[in-house]
Design a protein around this motif. Sequence first.
Motif, PDB file in Angstrom:
ATOM      1  N   ALA A  94      40.174  44.270  36.180  1.00  0.00           N
ATOM      2  CA  ALA A  94      38.734  44.389  35.923  1.00  0.00           C
ATOM      3  C   ALA A  94      38.322  43.744  34.607  1.00  0.00           C
ATOM      4  O   ALA A  94      37.140  43.721  34.286  1.00  0.00           O
ATOM      5  N   GLY A  95      39.303  43.248  33.839  1.00  0.00           N
ATOM      6  CA  GLY A  95      38.961  42.496  32.635  1.00  0.00           C
ATOM      7  C   GLY A  95      39.294  43.140  31.312  1.00  0.00           C
ATOM      8  O   GLY A  95      38.909  42.624  30.259  1.00  0.00           O
ATOM      9  N   VAL A  96      40.033  44.268  31.330  1.00  0.00           N
ATOM     10  CA  VAL A  96      40.381  44.951  30.080  1.00  0.00           C
ATOM     11  C   VAL A  96      41.881  45.238  30.051  1.00  0.00           C
ATOM     12  O   VAL A  96      42.419  45.837  30.987  1.00  0.00           O
ATOM     13  N   ARG A  97      42.523  44.812  28.975  1.00  0.00           N
ATOM     14  CA  ARG A  97      43.940  45.108  28.803  1.00  0.00           C
ATOM     15  C   ARG A  97      44.070  46.245  27.781  1.00  0.00           C
ATOM     16  O   ARG A  97      43.862  46.070  26.589  1.00  0.00           O
ATOM     17  N   VAL A  98      44.425  47.415  28.272  1.00  0.00           N
ATOM     18  CA  VAL A  98      44.525  48.620  27.430  1.00  0.00           C
ATOM     19  C   VAL A  98      45.764  48.514  26.546  1.00  0.00           C
ATOM     20  O   VAL A  98      46.826  48.105  27.019  1.00  0.00           O
ATOM     21  N   PRO A  99      45.652  48.904  25.242  1.00  0.00           N
ATOM     22  CA  PRO A  99      44.460  49.409  24.554  1.00  0.00           C
ATOM     23  C   PRO A  99      43.533  48.269  24.115  1.00  0.00           C
ATOM     24  O   PRO A  99      43.988  47.214  23.704  1.00  0.00           O
ATOM     25  N   ASP A 100      42.240  48.529  24.194  1.00  0.00           N
ATOM     26  CA  ASP A 100      41.239  47.552  23.761  1.00  0.00           C
ATOM     27  C   ASP A 100      40.053  48.325  23.194  1.00  0.00           C
ATOM     28  O   ASP A 100      39.060  48.564  23.873  1.00  0.00           O
ATOM     29  N   ALA A 121      19.020  28.868  39.816  1.00  0.00           N
ATOM     30  CA  ALA A 121      18.763  28.163  38.558  1.00  0.00           C
ATOM     31  C   ALA A 121      20.028  27.597  37.942  1.00  0.00           C
ATOM     32  O   ALA A 121      19.972  26.638  37.176  1.00  0.00           O
ATOM     33  N   GLY A 122      21.158  28.179  38.255  1.00  0.00           N
ATOM     34  CA  GLY A 122      22.409  27.714  37.679  1.00  0.00           C
ATOM     35  C   GLY A 122      23.543  28.655  37.986  1.00  0.00           C
ATOM     36  O   GLY A 122      23.346  29.751  38.505  1.00  0.00           O
ATOM     37  N   VAL A 123      24.753  28.207  37.662  1.00  0.00           N
ATOM     38  CA  VAL A 123      25.970  28.977  37.901  1.00  0.00           C
ATOM     39  C   VAL A 123      26.808  28.958  36.635  1.00  0.00           C
ATOM     40  O   VAL A 123      27.050  27.896  36.054  1.00  0.00           O
ATOM     41  N   VAL A 124      27.254  30.130  36.199  1.00  0.00           N
ATOM     42  CA  VAL A 124      28.167  30.235  35.053  1.00  0.00           C
ATOM     43  C   VAL A 124      29.454  30.879  35.548  1.00  0.00           C
ATOM     44  O   VAL A 124      29.473  32.045  35.937  1.00  0.00           O
ATOM     45  N   SER A 125      30.532  30.098  35.529  1.00  0.00           N
ATOM     46  CA  SER A 125      31.797  30.572  36.052  1.00  0.00           C
ATOM     47  C   SER A 125      32.923  29.733  35.446  1.00  0.00           C
ATOM     48  O   SER A 125      32.718  28.547  35.162  1.00  0.00           O
ATOM     49  N   PRO A 126      34.099  30.312  35.184  1.00  0.00           N
ATOM     50  CA  PRO A 126      34.497  31.703  35.428  1.00  0.00           C
ATOM     51  C   PRO A 126      34.167  32.603  34.244  1.00  0.00           C
ATOM     52  O   PRO A 126      33.708  32.131  33.197  1.00  0.00           O
ATOM     53  N   VAL A 127      34.455  33.898  34.445  1.00  0.00           N
ATOM     54  CA  VAL A 127      34.405  34.874  33.355  1.00  0.00           C
ATOM     55  C   VAL A 127      35.821  35.426  33.197  1.00  0.00           C
ATOM     56  O   VAL A 127      36.351  36.055  34.104  1.00  0.00           O
ATOM     57  N   ASN A 128      36.405  35.178  32.038  1.00  0.00           N
ATOM     58  CA  ASN A 128      37.807  35.539  31.812  1.00  0.00           C
ATOM     59  C   ASN A 128      37.934  36.858  31.062  1.00  0.00           C
ATOM     60  O   ASN A 128      38.388  36.910  29.920  1.00  0.00           O
ATOM     61  N   GLY A 129      37.492  37.932  31.691  1.00  0.00           N
ATOM     62  CA  GLY A 129      37.654  39.256  31.109  1.00  0.00           C
ATOM     63  C   GLY A 129      36.539  39.635  30.150  1.00  0.00           C
ATOM     64  O   GLY A 129      35.650  38.843  29.823  1.00  0.00           O
TER      65      GLY A 129
END
Length: 339
Positions: free
Chosen positions: A173-179, A272-280
């Motif tokens: 889901a985009g989080v490496r514990v601990p963060d 209107a546009g595309v923003v990709s990817p999202v790295n976490g």
Amino acid sequence: MRIRTPRKKGKPRKRKKQLGRKRRSTHSSPKFIRNQVEQGEARLVEAVHEEEAEGNKAETGQPAGFMEGYEKGYQEGRYAGGEEIIDQLLPPNIIFPDLSLKQIIAAGVSMHMEDAISLMLPEQVRDTVLQAMEEKRPLSIVRLGDGELLTMAQEVVMPVDQVRREGKFLEYAGVRVPDLETRNRLVEAVTGADIVGIPRTRMPNYQLLVSPVFQAYGLSLREKQWTDSLINYSLCTEGCLLPILQNRRVLLIGNMAEPLSAVLAHRGLSVAGVVSPVNGARDAARVVALARQYDFDIALVSAGIAAVLITEELARVTGKVAIDFGHLANALIKGEAPL
């Protein structure tokens, strides 16, 4: 235990025919219409119980005694989580033989309605979004699930080891514990968001984690607009999504933004546009910087836990509407959701 006799030389062993039904997965295939999480504790537990029981019989071939023990443990668990609590609360000279557990709980719920938190309905959220776009003012809608709540719980409600055990999916889901940096940014984003979706289900790490987490950070449940954390799906099922997107410039953010743009374009909507990817989650600031370069009316953000950070900041710095769109993007792409 069955002991195999040695095979005679030169004589191939016969393969046994597979008995019974095909192997059945113990995991339900994802369905768009109202996630399992929202089906209610009783029905969810019953469904999981039934499917796991069938899956165990088919996959493990366990003897009847095993399933009898499983059933016994399940029934004891149901008693401990419901009827036993009634037994403990009643005086020793009182019983309710004609009342079911559901009736007793319903009576208790009715007595506590003054403590209830009202959640905005899909139609109310739709109208709020349309009004914000008409008035050209910022509006952010974020959603909290178990991933966001576990991330916020780090070291204030739960030790990191417990968060890691119960949130094995967090890295996906985009989080490496601990963060703790992401934890703190999530708290700021939830504080700054205009509408926050919280879970209706009282399963562990969902609604039952909301109050401890909010209390830990001094967040009030009385001073903000709330909705169901599955509001993204509800907007679609209730026919509220298309009116929001029609005749608007839609910015798509997330790893599924490109295929989603094709779906929206096919329906005649303006991308209107595309923003990709999202790295976490730690990539949120970069994504917001890219998104600010587009001229849009509304942004749909499908980026896991990072979506909360992106949605709140993007709305705040651009003065536009941004919605945490979640896995609805996947459902639309697969044709599981009616747009």
